[in-house]
Design a protein around this motif. Structure first.
Motif, PDB file in Angstrom:
ATOM      1  N   VAL A  60      31.809  35.637  41.855  1.00 58.14           N
ATOM      2  CA  VAL A  60      32.345  36.849  41.225  1.00 58.14           C
ATOM      3  C   VAL A  60      33.270  36.483  40.073  1.00 58.14           C
ATOM      4  O   VAL A  60      33.356  37.206  39.079  1.00 58.14           O
ATOM      5  CB  VAL A  60      33.062  37.727  42.284  1.00 58.14           C
ATOM      6  N   ARG A  61      33.935  35.341  40.171  1.00 60.51           N
ATOM      7  CA  ARG A  61      34.800  34.887  39.069  1.00 60.51           C
ATOM      8  C   ARG A  61      34.000  34.722  37.777  1.00 60.51           C
ATOM      9  O   ARG A  61      34.461  35.085  36.706  1.00 60.51           O
ATOM     10  CB  ARG A  61      35.461  33.560  39.419  1.00 60.51           C
ATOM     11  N   ARG A  64      33.093  38.146  36.429  1.00 59.20           N
ATOM     12  CA  ARG A  64      34.283  38.744  35.829  1.00 59.20           C
ATOM     13  C   ARG A  64      34.624  38.063  34.496  1.00 59.20           C
ATOM     14  O   ARG A  64      34.999  38.716  33.529  1.00 59.20           O
ATOM     15  CB  ARG A  64      35.460  38.645  36.800  1.00 59.20           C
ATOM     16  N   TYR A  65      34.488  36.740  34.457  1.00 56.02           N
ATOM     17  CA  TYR A  65      34.744  35.959  33.239  1.00 56.02           C
ATOM     18  C   TYR A  65      33.841  36.432  32.102  1.00 56.02           C
ATOM     19  O   TYR A  65      34.284  36.620  30.969  1.00 56.02           O
ATOM     20  CB  TYR A  65      34.509  34.480  33.550  1.00 56.02           C
ATOM     21  N   TRP A  67      32.055  39.392  32.072  1.00 53.20           N
ATOM     22  CA  TRP A  67      32.213  40.829  31.837  1.00 53.20           C
ATOM     23  C   TRP A  67      33.431  41.125  30.956  1.00 53.20           C
ATOM     24  O   TRP A  67      33.379  41.976  30.080  1.00 53.20           O
ATOM     25  CB  TRP A  67      32.323  41.572  33.161  1.00 53.20           C
ATOM     26  N   LEU A  68      34.532  40.403  31.189  1.00 49.52           N
ATOM     27  CA  LEU A  68      35.751  40.624  30.404  1.00 49.52           C
ATOM     28  C   LEU A  68      35.740  39.858  29.081  1.00 49.52           C
ATOM     29  O   LEU A  68      36.716  39.890  28.343  1.00 49.52           O
ATOM     30  CB  LEU A  68      36.979  40.225  31.224  1.00 49.52           C
TER      31      LEU A  68
END
Length: 111
Positions: A60-61, A64-65, A67-68
């Motif tokens: 998930v990291r 998230r990395y 996606w952001l």
């Protein structure tokens, strides 16, 4: 006349093909990541990403990395390009999966 069921299955096939493209691009991104940033590779569990012993929290990291868009400050242009591609394919695949779900609900209501 075109069958609604046939259109639904065609949409499902397109969605599965895009999911395969997404996972293939993600695998290529991890290969590039292993070479250009080993610490980040370990941080997102690159070696165990597609295995049964993979750690979902670390996976998930990476999502998230990407996606952001934290990759924009990275030093490797190839890595940035791969991240952009994976992000675009993730958005496309998510939209197609949503469309499949909406279509399935509509088919269930209609039939």
């Amino acid at each position: 006349m075109i069958s609604i069921i046939a259109l639904f299955w065609a949409l499902c096939v397109v969605c599965v093909i895009n999911m395969a493209r997404y996972f293939s691009s993600l695998r290529a991104l991890l290969v590039v990541l292993r070479g250009c940033d080993p610490l980040l590779y370990q941080y997102v569990d690159g070696a165990g990403f597609f295995t049964s012993r993979g750690q979902p929290g670390k996976q998930v990291r990476l999502v998230r990395y990407i996606w952001l868009q934290r990759y924009r400050d990275h030093h490797d242009e190839e890595f940035i390009r791969r991240c952009e591609r994976v992000r675009g394919q993730f958005i496309l695949t998510s939209a197609l999966c949503g469309l499949v779900l909406v279509s399935l609900v509509a088919l269930l209501i209609w039939h």
